[in-house]
Design a protein around this motif. Structure first.
Motif, PDB file in Angstrom:
ATOM      1  N   MET A  41      51.463  35.884  32.026  1.00 39.88           N
ATOM      2  CA  MET A  41      51.854  35.992  33.435  1.00 39.88           C
ATOM      3  C   MET A  41      52.540  34.713  33.898  1.00 39.88           C
ATOM      4  SD  MET A  41      48.746  38.003  35.363  1.00 39.88           S
ATOM      5  CE  MET A  41      49.598  37.888  36.939  1.00 39.88           C
ATOM      6  N   TRP A  71      43.506  33.316  40.310  1.00 39.18           N
ATOM      7  CA  TRP A  71      43.741  34.622  40.933  1.00 39.18           C
ATOM      8  C   TRP A  71      43.200  35.752  40.057  1.00 39.18           C
ATOM      9  CZ3 TRP A  71      44.477  37.023  45.261  1.00 39.18           C
ATOM     10  CH2 TRP A  71      44.809  38.379  45.227  1.00 39.18           C
ATOM     11  N   SER A  75      40.938  38.817  41.157  1.00 41.07           N
ATOM     12  CA  SER A  75      41.486  40.159  41.034  1.00 41.07           C
ATOM     13  C   SER A  75      40.662  41.031  40.084  1.00 41.07           C
ATOM     14  CB  SER A  75      42.936  40.073  40.553  1.00 41.07           C
ATOM     15  OG  SER A  75      43.487  41.357  40.363  1.00 41.07           O
ATOM     16  N   ASN A  76      40.331  40.497  38.913  1.00 39.35           N
ATOM     17  CA  ASN A  76      39.557  41.284  37.943  1.00 39.35           C
ATOM     18  C   ASN A  76      38.159  41.588  38.459  1.00 39.35           C
ATOM     19  OD1 ASN A  76      41.679  41.290  36.128  1.00 39.35           O
ATOM     20  ND2 ASN A  76      40.952  39.525  34.985  1.00 39.35           N
ATOM     21  N   ALA A  79      38.673  44.285  41.311  1.00 39.46           N
ATOM     22  CA  ALA A  79      39.203  45.555  40.803  1.00 39.46           C
ATOM     23  C   ALA A  79      38.180  46.300  39.949  1.00 39.46           C
ATOM     24  CB  ALA A  79      40.478  45.300  39.997  1.00 39.46           C
ATOM     25  N   SER A 171      43.810  48.428  44.609  1.00 36.99           N
ATOM     26  CA  SER A 171      44.780  47.880  43.660  1.00 36.99           C
ATOM     27  C   SER A 171      46.052  47.419  44.374  1.00 36.99           C
ATOM     28  CB  SER A 171      45.135  48.942  42.606  1.00 36.99           C
ATOM     29  OG  SER A 171      46.110  48.477  41.718  1.00 36.99           O
ATOM     30  N   SER A 172      46.550  48.240  45.304  1.00 40.08           N
ATOM     31  CA  SER A 172      47.745  47.857  46.060  1.00 40.08           C
ATOM     32  C   SER A 172      47.454  46.676  46.973  1.00 40.08           C
ATOM     33  CB  SER A 172      48.244  49.050  46.897  1.00 40.08           C
ATOM     34  OG  SER A 172      48.593  50.135  46.066  1.00 40.08           O
ATOM     35  N   LEU A 174      45.300  44.277  46.467  1.00 38.62           N
ATOM     36  CA  LEU A 174      45.235  43.060  45.655  1.00 38.62           C
ATOM     37  C   LEU A 174      46.636  42.556  45.315  1.00 38.62           C
ATOM     38  CD1 LEU A 174      42.276  43.933  43.236  1.00 38.62           C
ATOM     39  CD2 LEU A 174      42.305  42.128  44.978  1.00 38.62           C
ATOM     40  N   THR A 175      47.544  43.476  45.055  1.00 39.12           N
ATOM     41  CA  THR A 175      48.926  43.070  44.787  1.00 39.12           C
ATOM     42  C   THR A 175      49.536  42.388  46.007  1.00 39.12           C
ATOM     43  OG1 THR A 175      49.215  44.904  43.231  1.00 39.12           O
ATOM     44  CG2 THR A 175      51.215  43.875  44.104  1.00 39.12           C
ATOM     45  N   LEU A 176      49.289  42.966  47.193  1.00 44.96           N
ATOM     46  CA  LEU A 176      49.797  42.361  48.429  1.00 44.96           C
ATOM     47  C   LEU A 176      49.183  40.977  48.638  1.00 44.96           C
ATOM     48  CD1 LEU A 176      51.350  42.501  51.092  1.00 44.96           C
ATOM     49  CD2 LEU A 176      49.358  43.663  52.094  1.00 44.96           C
ATOM     50  N   MET A 178      48.073  38.994  46.398  1.00 42.48           N
ATOM     51  CA  MET A 178      48.607  38.071  45.400  1.00 42.48           C
ATOM     52  C   MET A 178      49.898  37.433  45.894  1.00 42.48           C
ATOM     53  SD  MET A 178      49.803  38.802  41.455  1.00 42.48           S
ATOM     54  CE  MET A 178      51.235  39.768  41.976  1.00 42.48           C
ATOM     55  N   PHE A 179      50.787  38.246  46.465  1.00 41.00           N
ATOM     56  CA  PHE A 179      52.063  37.718  46.930  1.00 41.00           C
ATOM     57  C   PHE A 179      51.911  36.896  48.201  1.00 41.00           C
ATOM     58  CE2 PHE A 179      53.687  41.107  44.166  1.00 41.00           C
ATOM     59  CZ  PHE A 179      54.665  40.402  43.481  1.00 41.00           C
TER      60      PHE A 179
END
Length: 257
Positions: A41, A71, A75-76, A79, A171-172, A174-176, A178-179
Motif C-alpha cells: 500500500m 490505519w 481498519s482491520n 472491519a 466498509s465504505s 472506513l474508506t471515507l 481513510m481519505f
C-alpha cells in the motif's frame, strides 16, 4: 470497573493468536504477508503522490508507511468485527460468554498482526531517522488506539448483528475515513478553516501523534491520549451494559441467521 474478566482477556488473545497462525498457514509466504500488505500500500501511494501527483514532502515514504501501518490496525480491527458475533456462533450456541469478547477477538487479531508489523516499521525508522527518547510515548499512543478500536469495533458488532447489510456501509465508511485521516497529507497543509473538521476524525489526530513521535521526534500530546482512553473506556462500559441488556436478543439473532 472490570469490562471483561481476566480469563476472558486471555482466551481472546489466545484465540486471536491461533487464528493468525491458521491464517498464515494458508499462504505460501505466511507471516511475511503481514508486512507486505502495508509495504505494498505504501508503494502504491508513494508512486501516485510522488510521480503522478508530486507531494514535495521530505521523508514522504516514511510519512506514508507510518500512516498506512497504524490505519490498517484500525481498519482491520473494525472491519473484522462486523461479523464477529456470527463467526462465534458455535461458541454462543454452547456456552454463555460475555459478547464483548467476540469483537475483542477481532481487535486482538488485528493488534497482534500490526504489532508484528510495527516492530519492523520501528526498525526501519531507527535506521532511516534514528531512535529517539520520544519513542517512550509510543506505548501510550498504542493504548489509546487499542481502546479506540475496541470501542468502535464493539459498537459496529452490535449494529451489524441487527442489520447485516450495514457491514458494506462500514466498509465504505472506513474508506471515507481513510481519505479524511491525513494518510496522504499532513492536516496542517489544509486550509486553516478546514483543519478542525478533519481533526473531528480521531484517527486523523492519532496519525499526527505517531508522526510527531516517529518522524519529527517530538513529544506526543498526552492530554489528548488520556482523553481518548477515558472516552473509549466509558464507551466500552456502556457497550458492555448494552450487550448484557440485549444478550438473549443478540443470541437469538445470531442463531437464527
Amino acid at each position: 470497573m472490570i469490562l471483561i474478566e481476566n480469563h476472558y482477556w486471555r482466551y481472546a488473545f489466545y484465540r486471536a493468536y491461533f487464528n493468525l497462525i491458521g491464517e498464515a498457514s494458508r499462504y505460501y509466504l505466511g507471516w511475511l504477508w503481514w508486512f507486505l500488505e502495508p509495504v505494498a500500500m505504501t508503494g502504491v501511494f508513494y508512486l501516485v503522490f510522488t510521480y503522478i501527483r508530486p507531494s514535495g514532502m521530505e521523508n514522504f515514504s516514511l510519512f506514508i508507511l507510518t500512516g498506512v501501518t497504524m490505519w490498517l490496525w484500525f481498519s482491520n480491527g473494525v472491519a473484522n468485527s462486523t461479523a464477529s458475533l456470527f463467526v462465534g456462533r458455535s461458541i454462543i450456541s454452547n456456552m454463555r460468554l460475555p459478547k464483548l469478547m467476540f469483537p475483542l477477538v477481532s481487535v486482538a487479531s488485528a493488534t497482534l498482526k500490526q504489532g508484528f508489523v510495527f516492530l519492523i516499521v520501528l526498525t526501519v525508522m531507527g535506521f532511516a531517522i534514528g531512535p529517539s527518547p520520544a519513542w517512550f510515548y509510543l506505548p501510550v499512543l498504542a493504548l489509546a488506539q487499542f481502546c479506540l478500536i475496541l470501542a468502535v469495533a464493539s459498537i459496529v458488532s452490535i449494529v451489524c448483528c441487527y442489520v447485516r447489510d450495514l457491514r458494506f456501509v462500514v466498509s465504505s465508511g472506513l474508506t471515507l475515513l481513510m481519505f479524511c485521516s491525513g494518510l496522504f497529507f499532513p492536516i496542517d497543509s489544509m486550509p486553516v478553516e478546514w483543519q478542525p473538521y478533519f481533526r473531528l476524525n480521531p484517527m486523523a489526530v492519532m496519525l499526527e501523534q505517531y508522526r510527531l513521535v516517529l518522524l519529527y521526534q517530538t513529544a506526543a500530546n498526552l492530554a489528548w491520549c488520556l482523553k481518548v482512553i477515558a472516552g473509549s473506556v466509558l464507551a466500552l462500559y456502556l457497550i458492555k451494559r448494552a450487550f448484557e441488556w440485549m444478550d438473549l436478543t443478540l443470541t437469538r439473532r445470531v442463531m437464527d441467521s
